[in-house]
Design an enzyme around this catalytic site. Structure first.
Site, PDB file in Angstrom:
ATOM      1  N   ASP A   1      11.574  -2.377  -0.436  1.00 24.52           N
ATOM      2  CA  ASP A   1      10.951  -1.243  -0.450  1.00 24.52           C
ATOM      3  C   ASP A   1      10.919   0.113  -0.204  1.00 24.52           C
ATOM      4  OD1 ASP A   1       9.538  -0.037  -2.896  1.00 24.52           O
ATOM      5  OD2 ASP A   1       7.774  -0.429  -2.979  1.00 24.52           O
TER       6      ASP A   1
ATOM      7  N   HIS B   1     -12.946  38.217 -17.872  1.00 18.35           N
ATOM      8  CA  HIS B   1     -11.662  39.215 -17.976  1.00 18.35           C
ATOM      9  C   HIS B   1     -12.128  39.394 -15.610  1.00 18.35           C
ATOM     10  CE1 HIS B   1     -10.462  42.881 -18.031  1.00 18.35           C
ATOM     11  NE2 HIS B   1     -10.617  42.578 -19.814  1.00 18.35           N
TER      12      HIS B   1
ATOM     13  N   GLU C   1       1.194  -0.162  -8.452  1.00 19.33           N
ATOM     14  CA  GLU C   1       1.500   0.343  -6.343  1.00 19.33           C
ATOM     15  C   GLU C   1       1.805   1.418  -6.936  1.00 19.33           C
ATOM     16  OE1 GLU C   1       3.614   1.311  -2.849  1.00 19.33           O
ATOM     17  OE2 GLU C   1       4.100   1.824  -5.032  1.00 19.33           O
TER      18      GLU C   1
ATOM     19  N   ASP D   1       6.670  -1.505 -11.783  1.00 17.49           N
ATOM     20  CA  ASP D   1       5.912   0.075 -11.963  1.00 17.49           C
ATOM     21  C   ASP D   1       6.339   1.094 -11.256  1.00 17.49           C
ATOM     22  OD1 ASP D   1       4.272   0.241  -9.707  1.00 17.49           O
ATOM     23  OD2 ASP D   1       3.072   1.358  -9.902  1.00 17.49           O
TER      24      ASP D   1
ATOM     25  N   HIS E   1       6.944  -4.215  -6.493  1.00 23.03           N
ATOM     26  CA  HIS E   1       6.441  -3.624  -7.922  1.00 23.03           C
ATOM     27  C   HIS E   1       7.442  -3.492  -8.757  1.00 23.03           C
ATOM     28  CE1 HIS E   1       7.278   0.897  -6.721  1.00 23.03           C
ATOM     29  NE2 HIS E   1       7.206   0.443  -5.398  1.00 23.03           N
TER      30      HIS E   1
HETATM   31  N1  BES Z   1       8.558   2.313  -2.327  1.00 19.70           N
HETATM   32  C1  BES Z   1       7.101   3.244  -1.538  1.00 19.70           C
HETATM   33  C2  BES Z   1       6.933   3.439  -0.038  1.00 19.70           C
HETATM   34  C3  BES Z   1       8.127   4.278   0.178  1.00 19.70           C
HETATM   35  C4  BES Z   1       8.661   4.847  -0.040  1.00 19.70           C
HETATM   36  C5  BES Z   1       8.194   3.829   2.098  1.00 19.70           C
HETATM   37  C6  BES Z   1       9.888   5.983   1.449  1.00 19.70           C
HETATM   38  C7  BES Z   1       9.063   3.811   2.312  1.00 19.70           C
HETATM   39  C8  BES Z   1      10.010   5.284   2.025  1.00 19.70           C
HETATM   40  C9  BES Z   1       6.630   3.120  -2.661  1.00 19.70           C
HETATM   41  O1  BES Z   1       6.348   2.587  -3.822  1.00 19.70           O
HETATM   42  C10 BES Z   1       5.233   4.415  -3.031  1.00 19.70           C
HETATM   43  O2  BES Z   1       5.674   5.724  -3.582  1.00 19.70           O
HETATM   44  N2  BES Z   1       3.699   4.500  -2.630  1.00 19.70           N
HETATM   45  C11 BES Z   1       3.368   5.459  -1.895  1.00 19.70           C
HETATM   46  C12 BES Z   1       1.896   4.645  -2.060  1.00 19.70           C
HETATM   47  C13 BES Z   1       0.752   5.306  -2.842  1.00 19.70           C
HETATM   48  C14 BES Z   1       1.123   5.655  -4.234  1.00 19.70           C
HETATM   49  C15 BES Z   1      -0.583   4.757  -2.523  1.00 19.70           C
HETATM   50  C16 BES Z   1       4.003   6.474  -1.017  1.00 19.70           C
HETATM   51  O3  BES Z   1       4.263   5.744  -0.388  1.00 19.70           O
HETATM   52  O4  BES Z   1       2.910   7.346  -1.416  1.00 19.70           O
HETATM   53 MN    MN Z   2       8.381   1.538  -3.832  1.00 18.04          MN
HETATM   54 MN    MN Z   3       6.671   4.582  -5.074  1.00 15.84          MN
END
Ligand code: BES
Ligand code: MN
Ligand code: MN
Length: 454
Positions: free
Chosen positions: A180, A213, A153, A88, A86
């Site tokens: 990721d 209040h 994402e 973003d 991703h």
């Molecule tokens: N890269 C992360 C997911 C992640 C974080 C995997 C740490 C393993 C270890 C991803 O970008 C993320 O932040 N995912 C979100 C998902 C949600 C927005 C649906 C999350 O895990 O909070």
């Molecule tokens: Mn990620």
């Molecule tokens: Mn993330």
């Protein structure tokens, strides 16, 4: 292969400059004021993918942010990899806690500080450079390669599942590759075989039609902040167990074998507590911290808002209170089912003195891979060649909901090779990427494509 690795070693400095340019684009998907930047980050990817020799590079529009697509399909009978990442990033607030501007990537002590450096631009960029090295030196990749990068994402990937459902032919592949996730620790390269799922909600509590209040009305009506606090306090018991009825019904228990594997990982609870500044660790009774954070589900409050929070004191009864809450899920919990159980429980415990509304924000399925998959084994060999050390196999507590979608819709497994570190501060101020991991990650990725072809 030596030519490919030599190329990578030779161009290290250029890589950093290029990555800095991408990181300079504040592609924050959560904030509408950055919509133009999100688009620019996608364009940047597309231009870069063209420059390294990928084919059919295009932006595919969705009702939200575009998906970047590219491929290179001239490896004949070799397997086809579908790479997902991703472009973003998370918002940067609170900005004043950053030691250098979040969109001016800065190197300090072998780490690159910037929003998106670890999650996920830096890790995606490793693959751009591994692809480039193969194509520039050999004129080909060892495998067929398809690549998609999404721009939503961090806000729940609303448009991604429909895209995958409607593009099964375009995305047809043998395996998904994702960078990721994190390594277990510095110097401990890892392959991730499990992710938690997610069910995210907003709870709105309204007491009265306006703030009042607190002297005139206090004591005469329910205070929505207190009601919300009381409801949240009923989500977990003192031993850390979630109290939503049925919450644990579908949880796959940790097997003795898996718990034994967990124990082998080099984890120091004391150091962990110290690093995050927790006076004492806390979690579900009967489980270790590693089990609690990766192999067990949890309920957490992500944000709370009510009443007067400015400077000084204001005597007021808030009209409303709001909480953002989420549950991390493990196999075989169903995020929709969990959402229903949660909403029913909120309804059950909500007093009649207030109006309570539950809004579903987003969610995703948990995931677990089987380790005997030949692609996982190939990735293990590539990491050993790139890092000089065989990886450990870990479950992670975070979520990448699309991994379950790839399995369900395309019927293919995912390989999660991440080089982040647990202390990369993703989603937080001073996010960073370890540059040694970044370079070893490029080299491992170059080997990975070769190992996938075997
Ligand atoms: N890269 C992360 C997911 C992640 C974080 C995997 C740490 C393993 C270890 C991803 O970008 C993320 O932040 N995912 C979100 C998902 C949600 C927005 C649906 C999350 O895990 O909070
Ligand atoms: Mn990620
Ligand atoms: Mn993330």
């Amino acid at each position: 292969m030596n030519r490919v690795i030599d190329f990578i070693e030779l161009h290290r400095d250029r890589y950093l400059d290029e990555l800095k340019a991408w990181l300079a684009i504040p592609s924050v998907s959560a904030l509408s004021e950055h919509a133009g930047d999100v688009r620019r980050a996608a364009d940047w990817c597309a231009d870069h993918l063209r420059s390294i020799g990928m084919h059919n590079v295009k932006l595919i529009d969705t009702p939200g942010n575009p998906i970047v697509y590219a491929d290179w399909l001239e490896a004949g009978d070799a397997p086809t990899v579908l790479f997902y990442g991703h472009y973003d990033v998370q918002p940067v607030d609170p900005l004043n806690l950053w030691n250098s501007p979040p969109f001016e990537a800065t190197v300090r002590d072998g780490e690159l500080f910037a929003r998106g450096s670890s999650d996920d631009k830096g890790q995606v960029f490793m693959h751009f450079k591994a692809i480039e090295a193969h194509l520039k030196q050999n004129g080909r990749l060892p495998i067929n390669f398809k690549l998609i990068l999404e721009g939503e994402e961090e806000v729940g990937s609303k448009n991604l599942d429909p895209f995958i459902e409607s593009q099964k032919d375009l995305l047809k592949a043998d395996v998904v590759l994702i960078s990721d996730t994190s390594m277990f620790d510095r110097g401990v390269p890892s392959l991730c075989y499990g992710l938690r799922g997610l069910a995210y909600f907003q709870i709105d509590v309204r007491g009265t039609n306006t703030d009042l209040h607190s002297g005139t009305y206090g004591g005469g009506v329910a205070n929505p902040a207190i009601v919300l606090a009381q409801m949240l306090a009923q989500m977990k018991d003192r031993s850390g167990r979630v109290k939503i009825p049925g919450f644990y019904d579908a949880v796959r228990p940790l097997s003795d074998a898996e718990r034994a594997e967990y124990k082998k990982l080099p984890f120091n609870e004391r150091r962990y507590a110290k690093e995050i500044g927790a006076p004492k660790l806390y979690g579900e009774a009967g489980f270790t911290t590693l089990e609690r954070t990766t192999g067990r589900p949890t309920f957490e409050v992500n944000g709370l808002l009510s009443g007067f929070t400015g400077e000084g004191a204001k005597t007021v009864l808030p009209a409303v209170a709001m909480a953002k809450v989420s549950m991390r899920l493990v196999p075989d919990q169903d995020p929709h089912k969990i959402g229903e159980l949660f909403a029913a429980y909120v309804k059950e415990i909500a007093p009649r003195t207030v109006q309570v509304e539950v809004k579903a924000m987003h969610g995703g399925w948990p995931w677990m891979a089987s380790l005997d998959n030949p692609f996982v084994q190939a990735a293990g060999r590539a990491i050993e060649r790139g890092f000089g050390q065989a990886p450990v196999y870990t479950r992670e507590g975070g979520s990448i909901p699309v991994v379950a979608t790839f399995q369900r819709v395309l019927g293919i497994p995912s390989v999660l090779f991440g080089v982040g570190l647990p202390d990369d501060r993703i989603h937080a101020p001073n996010e960073k990427l370890d540059l040694a991991n970044f370079y070893s990650g490029i080299i491992s990725s170059a080997f990975l494509y070769e190992e996938f072809a075997k």
